[in-house]
Write an enzyme that holds these catalytic residues in place. Structure first.
Site, PDB file in Angstrom:
ATOM      1  N   ASP A  20     -12.231 -27.206 -33.908  1.00 45.72           N
ATOM      2  CA  ASP A  20     -12.158 -28.666 -33.781  1.00 45.72           C
ATOM      3  C   ASP A  20     -12.653 -29.163 -32.422  1.00 45.72           C
ATOM      4  O   ASP A  20     -11.931 -29.885 -31.734  1.00 45.72           O
ATOM      5  CB  ASP A  20     -10.724 -29.134 -34.085  1.00 45.72           C
ATOM      6  CG  ASP A  20     -10.379 -28.913 -35.555  1.00 45.72           C
ATOM      7  OD1 ASP A  20     -10.045 -27.764 -35.921  1.00 45.72           O
ATOM      8  OD2 ASP A  20     -10.466 -29.878 -36.332  1.00 45.72           O
ATOM      9  N   HIS A  22     -15.104 -31.219 -32.076  1.00 45.41           N
ATOM     10  CA  HIS A  22     -15.423 -32.643 -32.263  1.00 45.41           C
ATOM     11  C   HIS A  22     -16.446 -33.139 -31.237  1.00 45.41           C
ATOM     12  O   HIS A  22     -16.262 -34.196 -30.632  1.00 45.41           O
ATOM     13  CB  HIS A  22     -14.153 -33.489 -32.204  1.00 45.41           C
ATOM     14  CG  HIS A  22     -13.343 -33.397 -33.466  1.00 45.41           C
ATOM     15  ND1 HIS A  22     -13.422 -34.331 -34.466  1.00 45.41           N
ATOM     16  CD2 HIS A  22     -12.457 -32.449 -33.892  1.00 45.41           C
ATOM     17  CE1 HIS A  22     -12.612 -33.977 -35.460  1.00 45.41           C
ATOM     18  NE2 HIS A  22     -12.022 -32.843 -35.148  1.00 45.41           N
ATOM     19  N   ASP A  60     -15.212 -28.561 -37.788  1.00 45.09           N
ATOM     20  CA  ASP A  60     -15.245 -29.778 -36.964  1.00 45.09           C
ATOM     21  C   ASP A  60     -15.853 -29.489 -35.586  1.00 45.09           C
ATOM     22  O   ASP A  60     -15.348 -29.979 -34.571  1.00 45.09           O
ATOM     23  CB  ASP A  60     -13.858 -30.428 -36.814  1.00 45.09           C
ATOM     24  CG  ASP A  60     -13.386 -31.139 -38.080  1.00 45.09           C
ATOM     25  OD1 ASP A  60     -14.119 -31.153 -39.088  1.00 45.09           O
ATOM     26  OD2 ASP A  60     -12.260 -31.680 -38.061  1.00 45.09           O
ATOM     27  N   ASN A 130     -14.069 -30.901 -42.212  1.00 38.90           N
ATOM     28  CA  ASN A 130     -14.303 -32.117 -42.997  1.00 38.90           C
ATOM     29  C   ASN A 130     -15.201 -33.096 -42.243  1.00 38.90           C
ATOM     30  O   ASN A 130     -15.810 -33.964 -42.859  1.00 38.90           O
ATOM     31  CB  ASN A 130     -12.976 -32.784 -43.366  1.00 38.90           C
ATOM     32  CG  ASN A 130     -12.110 -33.091 -42.159  1.00 38.90           C
ATOM     33  OD1 ASN A 130     -11.954 -32.235 -41.278  1.00 38.90           O
ATOM     34  ND2 ASN A 130     -11.557 -34.280 -42.097  1.00 38.90           N
ATOM     35  N   HIS A 131     -15.306 -32.940 -40.929  1.00 38.23           N
ATOM     36  CA  HIS A 131     -16.188 -33.835 -40.176  1.00 38.23           C
ATOM     37  C   HIS A 131     -17.648 -33.410 -40.245  1.00 38.23           C
ATOM     38  O   HIS A 131     -18.531 -34.234 -40.017  1.00 38.23           O
ATOM     39  CB  HIS A 131     -15.746 -33.919 -38.708  1.00 38.23           C
ATOM     40  CG  HIS A 131     -14.614 -34.861 -38.488  1.00 38.23           C
ATOM     41  ND1 HIS A 131     -14.765 -36.097 -37.927  1.00 38.23           N
ATOM     42  CD2 HIS A 131     -13.307 -34.749 -38.785  1.00 38.23           C
ATOM     43  CE1 HIS A 131     -13.599 -36.707 -37.867  1.00 38.23           C
ATOM     44  NE2 HIS A 131     -12.687 -35.911 -38.375  1.00 38.23           N
ATOM     45  N   HIS A 222     -10.006 -24.569 -42.937  1.00 36.23           N
ATOM     46  CA  HIS A 222      -9.974 -25.884 -42.286  1.00 36.23           C
ATOM     47  C   HIS A 222      -9.358 -26.874 -43.267  1.00 36.23           C
ATOM     48  O   HIS A 222     -10.064 -27.544 -44.035  1.00 36.23           O
ATOM     49  CB  HIS A 222     -11.402 -26.301 -41.894  1.00 36.23           C
ATOM     50  CG  HIS A 222     -11.447 -27.540 -41.056  1.00 36.23           C
ATOM     51  ND1 HIS A 222     -11.606 -27.519 -39.688  1.00 36.23           N
ATOM     52  CD2 HIS A 222     -11.318 -28.853 -41.378  1.00 36.23           C
ATOM     53  CE1 HIS A 222     -11.597 -28.743 -39.222  1.00 36.23           C
ATOM     54  NE2 HIS A 222     -11.422 -29.578 -40.233  1.00 36.23           N
ATOM     55  N   HIS A 252      -8.570 -27.738 -38.329  1.00 33.09           N
ATOM     56  CA  HIS A 252      -8.265 -29.080 -38.816  1.00 33.09           C
ATOM     57  C   HIS A 252      -7.017 -29.685 -38.173  1.00 33.09           C
ATOM     58  O   HIS A 252      -7.002 -30.895 -37.901  1.00 33.09           O
ATOM     59  CB  HIS A 252      -8.117 -29.103 -40.338  1.00 33.09           C
ATOM     60  CG  HIS A 252      -7.948 -30.488 -40.905  1.00 33.09           C
ATOM     61  ND1 HIS A 252      -8.913 -31.453 -40.791  1.00 33.09           N
ATOM     62  CD2 HIS A 252      -6.915 -31.065 -41.561  1.00 33.09           C
ATOM     63  CE1 HIS A 252      -8.500 -32.563 -41.386  1.00 33.09           C
ATOM     64  NE2 HIS A 252      -7.288 -32.369 -41.839  1.00 33.09           N
ATOM     65  N   HIS A 254      -4.934 -30.560 -35.143  1.00 35.63           N
ATOM     66  CA  HIS A 254      -5.369 -30.692 -33.756  1.00 35.63           C
ATOM     67  C   HIS A 254      -4.325 -30.260 -32.727  1.00 35.63           C
ATOM     68  O   HIS A 254      -4.609 -30.156 -31.542  1.00 35.63           O
ATOM     69  CB  HIS A 254      -5.818 -32.123 -33.480  1.00 35.63           C
ATOM     70  CG  HIS A 254      -7.184 -32.404 -34.011  1.00 35.63           C
ATOM     71  ND1 HIS A 254      -7.980 -33.417 -33.551  1.00 35.63           N
ATOM     72  CD2 HIS A 254      -7.915 -31.765 -34.980  1.00 35.63           C
ATOM     73  CE1 HIS A 254      -9.135 -33.408 -34.213  1.00 35.63           C
ATOM     74  NE2 HIS A 254      -9.107 -32.420 -35.086  1.00 35.63           N
TER      75      HIS A 254
HETATM   76 MN   LIG Z   1     -10.673 -31.872 -36.554  1.00 42.75          MN
HETATM   77 MN   LIG Z   2     -10.809 -31.574 -39.732  1.00 42.67          MN
END
Ligand SMILES: [Mn+2]
Ligand SMILES: [Mn+2]
Ligand SMILES: [Mn+2]
Ligand SMILES: [Mn+2]
Lengths: 421, 421
Positions: A20, A22, A60, A130-131, A222, A252, A254
């Site tokens: 993650d 991001h 992510d 999912n991102h 995730h 996923h 955080h």
């Molecule tokens: Mn995430």
């Molecule tokens: Mn996620």
């Protein structure tokens, strides 16, 4: 690393775990815009410094499904800077790489370090979250931002689903000396859909036929994790994952829960590194952030947490106006008094967090451009009028990273509602 | 290649020239969607087969400033497939590569074949066009799709403008044996702005200080070319380019004019390969498409055109309804008669173009999925009512690549208007 009982290095896989990232989060914010890139760089740098065998990411990597050109450029630049080089790769892949990596390209279906035209020093293996999951443009093949990194040979993207009606999950089989490591990947999908597939016994984990019991089995997922107030169908129940698993990298979520814990089924352990950038001002994101150095020797493993320093300080506080002794609802100056009380509170938090950061040992001190703290004060204001956040924050512009949303206003819940939560 | 007067290969640069590939053009069209990718693949394949020293592109590699994920993925896949490999690079760069390539990245500022972590077999040098020029996202650095290909080390992007008020154009200096080749690049900018810069003497071509006269000087530009009815200020006048230039690769103009012609200033020659995919159904696009193999030995050059076969057949025809002997404006069935006349016309063109394609030698025959022709009939219909294009085209759906816009309706211009044109 304390005594002579350490397993032999030539038989020990050393894997850096993170998830993650991001990257690109808040990239146009002039204060926080670079945070996610700095954390990515720190993670890659750590992987090279620690001379790990590879970096494993839990999804992510990108914040946006269609990352901006700037994000894509910076990510590629960092991966190229840190993943290429002459360091030898001291393990090998013994599974069919066409099955592991062959989903998107007709031409490139092996791990990146096996392409003779590239010198890869740090392999990165990643599932999608999912991102950054694959999406389809009109009439075209499903592709994700991860595919773009894979086709340029910067990462090894695995755990893609070529069939969403039935999942056949074949592990990447790695061998380093006598250690056999089976890496399973399950890229993000909607929890409900995945739950249904498990219910209908449509998820198949394919174990290696030979020496089946000799492999260390690790899975990267995730998904939402259960028991967090979401109801079972909106999470992946830990009990549905196969009992033969040894360790699950859970992406996923955080919140950083870096010490492995036993699954609810008591069959395998779970490590949840959490995000490397604070994407919300909530409890889960308020903790210190860690990545982990995983060592695997035969079928046993050890985890060493590594704190991230490229993380912006964050303090989350609650205040209930009705419980403040010096606040009088009926005072004609009550709004001014609330403002003063909260301003003092924020001043005090800024001072505390700054002292804390100054006292950190050097290896934990965030870089200069990441010291302005995130501050969130949740204000229970039953009986009081909320202030204007923007106006309140203007006094903190040069002292807080998120001046416009320091305050979060809420009212007391009814007892019925709080029972439900 | 006819006699013993050929210059020695070890001193002769062999460069493949192409431009305006517009990859991604019409990519969601189920008939034509793959055309631009096929042409790119043919060009890369030709470059490898001919064992050229490098491929030089004149801009508009991408059709869209922000290419779709599918386009970006396919382009990267093709560049990776054809540009990497073990073939040696038989020339060297003697200029300061930081100046030539250092515009976007802090880390990667050399030609791609000099990065020791990559085996580059086919270097590609490219300027940007107006379709793939750098653009700025909020608060970020100017970046183009070309930068994305450069940071992944797939191409060498040059001719970027770091300052739009004054252009300092430093050549990439290449040496192969005794041949010295100075490659100047000027990425696309608005014609008016560029014209003003030239007028104000703000464009500086920096020649090598040593052995100045020994260099072969080539420039890649991507601008409108003058004398095409646009008025001087909307084009780059040939006369403003420096007299010391030997050859200019002119991009942006889609008409294939593959044989070099002297500039209006009579000082240098111009080669204009034109686009490799037909992006409009106009005269300029109707010709056969060629790329060129340029050979440079010391300060002399030779151009060998190479016809492209991955180009969709296209026929452009004019018809004036008022001049058709069997059409009677006053016939109550006139619309039906027009339809029949035009249908027969299109049938006849289809037959002609199909026969033509079947008679082509194998090395010029387009692949099966590129044989359905583009057909455009420009109909001068003064005194007649136009037909519905969509309805007219429906009968040709499986026989023409562009059924919905075969017919282009126009009326006779007044004599005043035609004088002006
Ligand atoms: Mn995430
Ligand atoms: Mn996620
Ligand atoms: Mn153009
Ligand atoms: Mn063009």
């Amino acid at each position: 690393e304390e005594d002579g009982d350490e397993p032999p290095p030539e038989d020990t896989l050393r894997i850096l775990l993170a998830t993650d990232l991001h990257v690109g989060y808040a990239e146009s914010d002039h204060v926080r815009g670079h945070d996610s890139f700095s954390a990515l760089e720190e993670i890659l740098q750590t992987a090279r410094q620690e001379k790990v065998d590879f970096l494993l990411l839990g999804g992510d990597l990108f914040h946006e499904n269609k990352p901006s050109r700037n994000t894509m450029y910076r990510v590629m630049e960092l991966f190229r800077k840190y993943c290429l080089g002459d360091d030898p790769i001291p393990f090998e892949i013994v599974s069919d790489e066409n099955v592991n990596f062959g989903a998107a390209s007709k031409h490139f279906n092996c791990a990146n370090f096996e392409d003779p035209n590239f010198n890869i020093a740090l392999p990165v293996f990643s599932i999608h979250g999912n991102h950054d999951d694959p999406s389809r443009e009109s009439g075209q093949q499903d592709l994700s931002a991860m595919d773009i990194l894979e086709v340029t040979n910067l990462i090894n993207y695995f755990g893609r689903h070529s069939n969403v009606e039935e999942l056949d999950i074949y592990p990447i089989l790695l061998q380093k000396g006598i250690t056999k490591f089976a890496l399973y990947g399950m890229g993000s999908m909607r929890d409900q859909r995945l739950y249904n597939l498990f219910s209908r016994k449509k998820v198949h984990f394919h174990r290696p036929a030979e020496a089946t019991e000799d492999w260390f089995n690790m899975l990267a997922v995730h998904q939402n994790r259960e028991n967090r107030g979401r109801g079972q169908k909106n999470a992946l129940p830990e009990s549905v994952l196969p009992d033969f698993m040894d360790l699950v990298l859970w992406g996923h979520e955080h919140e950083c829960l870096i010490d492995p814990v036993w699954s609810t089924s008591d069959k395998y352990q779970i490590i949840q590194p959490g995000s490397s950038v604070r994407t919300s001002l909530s409890e889960g994101e308020a903790k210190d952030k860690n990545i982990a150095l995983l060592s695997v020797y035969k079928t046993s493993f050890k985890v060493n947490p590594i704190p991230l320093k490229c993380v912006r300080p964050f303090r989350l506080t609650d205040i209930t106006l009705g419980e403040e002794p010096h606040l009088d609802k009926d005072d004609p100056n009550v709004t001014e008094n609330v403002r003063e009380l909260l301003s003092n509170k924020v001043d005090q938090i800024i001072e505390e967090v700054n002292s804390h950061v100054e006292a950190l040992p050097e290896h934990l001190t965030p870089p200069n451009n990441m010291r302005l703290p995130l501050i969130r004060v949740r204000v229970e204001h039953t009986g009081f009028t909320p202030l204007n956040n923007q106006r309140f924050g203007s006094q903190f512009v040069s002292r807080v990273a998120n001046p416009a949303d320091i305050l979060l206003w809420h009212k007391r819940r009814s007892s019925a509602a709080s029972n439900k939560a």
